[in-house]
Design an enzyme around this catalytic site. Structure first.
Site, PDB file in Angstrom:
ATOM      1  N   ARG A   1       0.824  -1.210   0.000  1.00 29.75           N
ATOM      2  CA  ARG A   1       0.000   0.000   0.000  1.00 29.75           C
ATOM      3  C   ARG A   1       0.860   1.263   0.000  1.00 29.75           C
ATOM      4  NH1 ARG A   1      -2.146  -3.388   3.928  1.00 29.75           N
ATOM      5  NH2 ARG A   1      -4.228  -4.229   3.542  1.00 29.75           N
ATOM      6  N   ILE A   2       1.862   1.298   0.892  1.00 27.32           N
ATOM      7  CA  ILE A   2       2.689   2.508   1.007  1.00 27.32           C
ATOM      8  C   ILE A   2       3.593   2.655  -0.211  1.00 27.32           C
ATOM      9  CG2 ILE A   2       4.436   3.690   2.393  1.00 27.32           C
ATOM     10  CD1 ILE A   2       3.259   2.272   4.857  1.00 27.32           C
TER      11      ILE A   2
ATOM     12  N   ARG B   1       7.692  -9.154  -3.979  1.00 31.12           N
ATOM     13  CA  ARG B   1       7.558 -10.611  -3.969  1.00 31.12           C
ATOM     14  C   ARG B   1       6.655 -11.083  -5.098  1.00 31.12           C
ATOM     15  NH1 ARG B   1       5.926 -11.527   2.229  1.00 31.12           N
ATOM     16  NH2 ARG B   1       4.820  -9.596   1.738  1.00 31.12           N
TER      17      ARG B   1
ATOM     18  N   THR C   1      11.514   4.493   5.234  1.00 31.42           N
ATOM     19  CA  THR C   1      10.435   4.818   6.174  1.00 31.42           C
ATOM     20  C   THR C   1       9.729   3.538   6.614  1.00 31.42           C
ATOM     21  OG1 THR C   1       8.908   5.173   4.319  1.00 31.42           O
ATOM     22  CG2 THR C   1      10.001   7.121   5.236  1.00 31.42           C
TER      23      THR C   1
ATOM     24  N   ARG D   1      11.279  -0.213   8.015  1.00 29.12           N
ATOM     25  CA  ARG D   1      11.853  -0.786   9.228  1.00 29.12           C
ATOM     26  C   ARG D   1      13.365  -0.615   9.185  1.00 29.12           C
ATOM     27  NH1 ARG D   1       7.760  -0.031  10.815  1.00 29.12           N
ATOM     28  NH2 ARG D   1       6.086  -1.421  11.466  1.00 29.12           N
TER      29      ARG D   1
ATOM     30  N   GLU E   1      16.889   1.469  16.900  1.00 24.06           N
ATOM     31  CA  GLU E   1      16.332   2.710  17.433  1.00 24.06           C
ATOM     32  C   GLU E   1      15.814   2.541  18.869  1.00 24.06           C
ATOM     33  OE1 GLU E   1      11.868   3.342  15.830  1.00 24.06           O
ATOM     34  OE2 GLU E   1      13.364   3.311  14.214  1.00 24.06           O
TER      35      GLU E   1
ATOM     36  N   HIS F   1      11.274   8.522  13.536  1.00 27.35           N
ATOM     37  CA  HIS F   1      10.177   7.574  13.329  1.00 27.35           C
ATOM     38  C   HIS F   1       8.820   8.299  13.381  1.00 27.35           C
ATOM     39  CE1 HIS F   1       9.133   3.035  13.740  1.00 27.35           C
ATOM     40  NE2 HIS F   1       8.255   3.650  12.988  1.00 27.35           N
TER      41      HIS F   1
ATOM     42  N   GLY G   1       6.794   8.699  10.518  1.00 25.86           N
ATOM     43  CA  GLY G   1       6.106   8.451   9.252  1.00 25.86           C
ATOM     44  C   GLY G   1       4.607   8.650   9.327  1.00 25.86           C
TER      45      GLY G   1
END
Length: 325
Positions: free
Chosen positions: A156-157, A177, A236, A238, A267, A285, A287
């Protein structure tokens, strides 16, 4: 008797008030996150927990909560939760997908534009009183318009990031994938390519893959070396998708031009020297950090908890194979 719910952090909006109407709610308030031992202590008599990515919900935590029915993660990711162990105990795990898609895509582009056009450097330059007038060679950056954007992870992102590239007349390459449908590729003006081709051909690479055993350090020394020396990498998703030590060395040695990071491998601890480099833009972090998005996330997490506690289906289950009896 009302069910008992633990919320591991204060949340924006009025979602907690809605939860309090049907449950006894304990909200952790404080500057520091709950330690694992504190979490185990506080979850023991709870029927539900709303957790953050920083809260490790592993087998030992789950075993300490015999009444637990649902873990609602206040995030789209859920690598902090042992989903298999939760499923074994018939505990529903939920996340907050979709509601943070656009905000995260916006930030990816903010980082991309910020590092390419050296916005943070320019801001600091003016604040430091160094601006003495226009000069031909002052703080030259790289053009974005017409360049090639590589998207790793076209969920989605990733799709939202690719969609925004159309406004910059960029060529979009993607590695995923599964290949998207021809219709979707045409909508995004995106072309499916192999991983190495994406690395070698892209001027900007944006990471949007989930964190799995396979994607851990998907970008390391070898991959950074494959990239153009003029290329930038944006993360943005992991932090552990990138070998942060290898990235720092690549930035110091000018193997690539720069990076924009909203997430980090360990982090909130940063790799030494990373915060001293001029060719990286760093964000803590954030986003999903818009008022609208964080309120929507809180509402979704709370709605998931309410549904499960009422014996209804969760809205966004991670382990939908669980059938509540």
């Amino acid at each position: 008797m009302k069910p008992k719910v633990l919320v591991t952090s204060e949340l924006p909006g009025d979602a907690i008030s809605r939860l309090e109407a049907i449950a006894d709610v304990k909200v952790h308030i404080g500057e520091h996150d709950l330690t694992k031992s504190q979490l185990i202590e506080q979850i023991q008599d709870k029927d539900a927990v709303i957790s953050l990515l920083v809260n490790e919900i592993d087998k030992s935590v789950l075993q300490s909560a015999p009444n637990l029915k649902v873990v609602a993660n206040y995030a789209v990711g859920f690598n902090n939760i042992d989903v298999d162990a939760a499923t074994e105990r018939n505990v529903v795990v939920t996340n907050t997908p979709d509601v943070l898609t656009e905000a995260t895509a916006d930030l990816a582009w903010a980082l991309l534009l910020g590092i390419a056009r050296r916005v943070p450097e320019s801001d600091q330059f003016v604040r430091d009183g160094k601006f003495e007038g226009w000069k031909p060679n002052l703080l030259l950056g790289r053009s974005v318009h017409g360049k090639t954007l590589g998207v790793i992870g076209m969920g989605r992102i990733g799709e939202a990031v690719a969609k925004r590239a159309k406004g910059f007349d960029m060529e979009v390459l993607y590695y995923n994938r599964r290949q998207l449908s021809v219709k979707k590729e045409n909508e995004l003006n995106a072309r499916y390519v192999g991983f190495e081709e994406l690395l070698r051909s892209s001027d900007f690479i944006s990471l949007h893959a989930p964190l799995t055993d396979e994607s851990y350090h998907i970008i390391g020394k070898e991959e950074l070396t494959m990239m153009k020396s003029s290329a930038y990498i944006i993360n943005t998703s992991r932090g552990p998708l990138i070998d942060e030590g290898a990235l720092v060395k690549a930035l110091v040695d000018n193997v690539i031009a720069g990076a924009g990071l909203d997430v980090f491998e360990r982090e909130p601890v940063l790799e030494p020297v990373l915060d001293q480099l001029p060719n990286v833009v760093l964000a803590p972090h954030v986003g999903s950090a818009t008022i609208e998005t964080r309120v929507e996330m809180a509402n979704l997490a709370v709605d998931n908890v309410i549904n499960v506690l009422k014996g209804l289906k969760a809205i966004t289950p991670v382990n939908p194979e669980i059938v509540k009896k």
